[in-house]
Design a protein around this motif. Structure first.
Motif, mmCIF file in Angstrom:
data_model
loop_
_atom_site.group_PDB
_atom_site.id
_atom_site.type_symbol
_atom_site.label_atom_id
_atom_site.label_comp_id
_atom_site.label_asym_id
_atom_site.label_seq_id
_atom_site.Cartn_x
_atom_site.Cartn_y
_atom_site.Cartn_z
ATOM 1 N N LEU A 101 0.823 -1.210 0.000
ATOM 2 C CA LEU A 101 0.000 0.000 0.000
ATOM 3 C C LEU A 101 0.860 1.265 0.000
ATOM 4 C CD1 LEU A 101 -2.765 -1.028 2.572
ATOM 5 C CD2 LEU A 101 -2.967 -0.933 0.099
ATOM 6 N N ASP B 214 4.074 -4.305 -5.413
ATOM 7 C CA ASP B 214 3.414 -3.068 -5.842
ATOM 8 C C ASP B 214 3.967 -2.613 -7.192
ATOM 9 O OD1 ASP B 214 1.908 -0.763 -5.839
ATOM 10 O OD2 ASP B 214 3.360 0.361 -4.643
ATOM 11 N N ILE C 198 -7.701 -2.919 0.469
ATOM 12 C CA ILE C 198 -6.559 -3.343 -0.341
ATOM 13 C C ILE C 198 -6.966 -3.517 -1.803
ATOM 14 C CG2 ILE C 198 -4.900 -5.210 -0.678
ATOM 15 C CD1 ILE C 198 -5.397 -5.754 2.408
ATOM 16 N N GLU D 209 -9.362 -2.163 -3.484
ATOM 17 C CA GLU D 209 -9.610 -0.919 -4.211
ATOM 18 C C GLU D 209 -8.322 -0.390 -4.838
ATOM 19 O OE1 GLU D 209 -13.399 0.490 -1.548
ATOM 20 O OE2 GLU D 209 -11.564 1.662 -1.441
ATOM 21 N N LYS D 210 -7.216 -0.582 -4.136
ATOM 22 C CA LYS D 210 -5.943 -0.140 -4.725
ATOM 23 C C LYS D 210 -5.563 -1.010 -5.925
ATOM 24 C CE LYS D 210 -1.038 -0.019 -4.031
ATOM 25 N NZ LYS D 210 -0.277 1.138 -4.416
ATOM 26 N N GLU E 219 -7.875 -0.197 -8.775
ATOM 27 C CA GLU E 219 -8.027 1.242 -9.028
ATOM 28 C C GLU E 219 -9.485 1.668 -8.965
ATOM 29 O OE1 GLU E 219 -5.868 2.108 -12.673
ATOM 30 O OE2 GLU E 219 -4.442 0.540 -12.112
ATOM 31 N N GLY F 285 -11.322 2.969 0.908
ATOM 32 C CA GLY F 285 -9.912 2.591 0.976
ATOM 33 C C GLY F 285 -9.046 3.558 0.190
ATOM 34 N N THR F 286 -9.513 3.909 -1.010
ATOM 35 C CA THR F 286 -8.759 4.838 -1.846
ATOM 36 C C THR F 286 -8.705 6.217 -1.193
ATOM 37 O OG1 THR F 286 -9.504 3.588 -3.758
ATOM 38 C CG2 THR F 286 -8.632 5.775 -4.185
ATOM 39 N N LEU G 155 -6.210 6.077 1.731
ATOM 40 C CA LEU G 155 -4.807 6.111 1.336
ATOM 41 C C LEU G 155 -4.409 7.497 0.832
ATOM 42 C CD1 LEU G 155 -4.295 2.640 -0.374
ATOM 43 C CD2 LEU G 155 -3.447 3.400 1.832
ATOM 44 N N GLU G 156 -5.292 8.121 0.043
ATOM 45 C CA GLU G 156 -5.031 9.490 -0.424
ATOM 46 C C GLU G 156 -4.813 10.416 0.763
ATOM 47 O OE1 GLU G 156 -8.076 9.691 -4.103
ATOM 48 O OE2 GLU G 156 -8.200 11.340 -2.654
#
Lengths: 265, 311
Positions: free
Chosen positions: A207, A222, B253, B255-256, B259, B264-265, B268-269
């Motif tokens: 992440l 990643d 996780i 969603e990352k 994309e 979640g996104t 993290l942003e």
């Protein structure tokens, strides 16, 4: 039986890689060579190369050290804190028990990764020790629950009563009689816990929340995911290594459980 | 009478947990060593900027006052304002993306149940056969493969090789774009539920009342669906709820990986921008959501199995 010893073999292989990996790695994990980016496995680069042409095998060997250190430290701290709190709560009962149980319930009302990320977000510095502490922040709960349940059960057993009648202090009873009987179940949990911690480190690094060290399994995965459609080997290898290692520790936990628990024989 | 008491106790307990969660999310900023102002501005910022930010964040107030303001923001439902977009409340940002995450979580859980019950039931009914062994191998793999690897594997297989399903980041409003993310999150849950269904069904099938049902001449299907599965699924439900936290983490996780927009996104942003109110808001939302789901399932149990209400 065969299935289980494979788990132990994987776990041992991982620990050896974590110990000697950085010394036997054929290349530096940060050595940049733009001419050989994303090569598939070859004789020079046994597992191929990734972003900036770094050697994947070398990154994995260095990453094993990081994963190993994070896992051992976070499980070690969780085990120490969780067992002490749980055994104390279970043995003393009453108020101490209420407080510890409430703390455990509260921590478990957050999904694990979410709490880890929240803690890392507040610390706002990337470092190995911060990652370890973030993982230990919810890692202790499982050990505390096991220790508490066992201490509650053991407290009423004759040998503990006998020790108390003979004048043993609570500290003596906790260490000599309660903790020594806890070793088995805690060892089983700790083995699976190492796998979980390795997965958590990889996930957090994936992440982008890792300790900012160049070589990490999750960070490699990643990078690999970013170029998945053109160079799938990077993500396949990195993810495969993570999956096999975690599986190895889980199987080791099962194996220990079968060996240490006389009821399951 | 009993039911009212059961309901009251469950609601009170859930309310206490939510209050604890709110307090812990507030305390996270204060318990953790290091100054949030440093975290946002870095070490090099001028003293004026630092003082300004400290004031905006209300960090210059005593902790008790800050806690009071925080509780107020939560009670009002705004959860404060984003640092980056100071005109938007945290809750408005969350409300915009939450449906995406909830949809993914529901799809994953639904998929897990749809896969797990038939697999678990077949394994229990055909115990010791190839079917049973195949199911348990599948279940072991499902539990062992981490999300962060399963996602890319599924993309390579179904997106790149077979070209059946859309690739990550592509056209994420189509229903088919939800299938791979839901598989990524739901596989581990499906594996756990299938194992539990098998174990629980085997136990129930050995009960006397199943024998009695057969003896009364009921059809095998009727015995399975009406008598066995209904009783066997309760423990499966317990296990299923206990795993809901994993589903939410999995959604963050996934969603990352795919994309997708979602909490979640956003989380993290906000993390990378050091937008602490938004981070707090996301953690709070997920945790409260989790508490409410647990409450809902507890109450559902009470409806399904009267024995539960006796506690």
């Amino acid at each position: 039986m065969r299935r289980l010893s494979i788990g132990v073999a994987i776990a041992l292989a991982f620990l050896i890689c974590a110990l000697v990996g950085p010394w036997v790695a054929p290349f530096s994990p940060v050595e940049i060579n733009l001419e050989r980016q994303y090569q598939t496995p070859s004789l020079t680069h046994l597992l191929g190369t990734a972003d900036n042409g770094v050697d994947i095998l070398s990154v994995l060997l260095h990453g094993a050290r990081l994963a190993g250190v994070v896992a051992l430290l976070s499980v070690g701290i969780s085990l120490l804190v969780g067992t002490s709190l749980g055994a104390y709560a279970g043995y003393r009962g009453g108020r101490a028990d209420h407080v510890v149980t409430a703390m455990a319930d509260l921590v478990q009302s957050f999904p694990a990764i979410v709490l880890n990320v929240a803690i890392l977000a507040m610390i706002a510095r990337s470092g190995l020790i911060h990652l370890v502490l973030a993982l230990a922040a919810n890692g202790w709960v499982l050990y505390a629950r096991i220790a508490r349940a066992q201490a509650l059960a053991l407290r009423e057993r004759e040998f503990v009563l006998a020790a108390r009648v003979l004048g043993a202090s609570p500290v003596q009873i906790l260490f000599r009689h309660i903790l020594s009987n806890l070793a088995g179940p805690l060892l089983v949990q700790a083995s699976a816990g190492l796998g979980a911690a390795i997965l958590a480190e990889s996930t957090l690094s994936f992440l982008g929340l890792g300790p900012g060290v160049s070589a990490s399994w999750g960070a490699l995965l990643d990078q690999g995911s970013a170029v998945l459609l053109r160079f799938p080997h990077v993500a396949l290898i990195a993810g495969g290594v993570i999956a096999i290692t975690v599986l190895g520790f889980n199987l080791t936990g099962d194996w220990l459980h079968d060996r240490l628990d006389p009821h399951s024989r | 009478m009993l039911e009212a008491r059961y309901l009251a106790i469950r609601l009170l307990r859930a309310a206490a947990t939510v209050f604890g969660v709110v307090t812990l999310v507030f305390l996270l900023v204060h318990l953790i060593p290091g100054d949030p102002v440093d975290a946002i501005l870095g070490d090099q910022a001028s003293p004026e900027d630092r003082a300004q930010l400290r004031h905006t964040l209300k960090l210059d107030l005593p902790v008790a006052r800050q806690y009071w303001f925080f509780l107020g923001d939560v009670a009002k439902g705004t959860m404060g304002y984003s640092f980056r977009r100071s005109t938007e409340t945290v809750s408005s940002l969350i409300v915009k993306v939450l449906p995406h995450t909830v949809l993914l979580a529901i799809a994953s859980v639904a998929l897990a149940w749809v896969l797990a019950i038939p697999l678990g039931a077949i394994a229990a009914l055909r115990r010791g056969t190839r079917w049973d062994r195949a199911t348990s191998t599948l279940a072991m793999l499902g539990i062992a493969i981490p999300n962060i690897w399963l996602g890319p594997l599924l993309v390579l297989l179904f997106g790149v090789q077979l070209r059946w399903l859309p690739l990550p980041g592509d056209n994420s409003t189509r229903p088919s774009a939800l299938i791979l993310p839901a598989f990524t999150v739901g596989t581990a849950l499906a594996a756990i539920l299938a194992r539990q269904t098998r174990a629980s069904l085997i136990e129930v099938l050995n009960e006397q009342y199943i024998l009695a049902a057969h003896a009364r001449g009921l059809s095998a299907a009727r015995v399975l669906f009406k008598h066995a599965l209904r009783n066997a699924l309760l423990p499966v439900m317990t296990v299923g709820t206990a795993q809901f936290g994993a589903v939410l983490s999995g959604a963050v996780i996934t969603e990352k990986i795919f994309e997708r927009p979602g909490i979640g996104t956003l989380f993290l942003e906000a993390f990378f921008a050091r937008d602490i109110p938004v981070v707090q808001g996301c953690v709070l939302t997920v945790a409260v959501f989790y508490v409410l789901v647990n409450l809902g399932v507890d109450l559902l149990y009470g409806a399904v199995d009267p024995r539960v209400r006796l506690i």
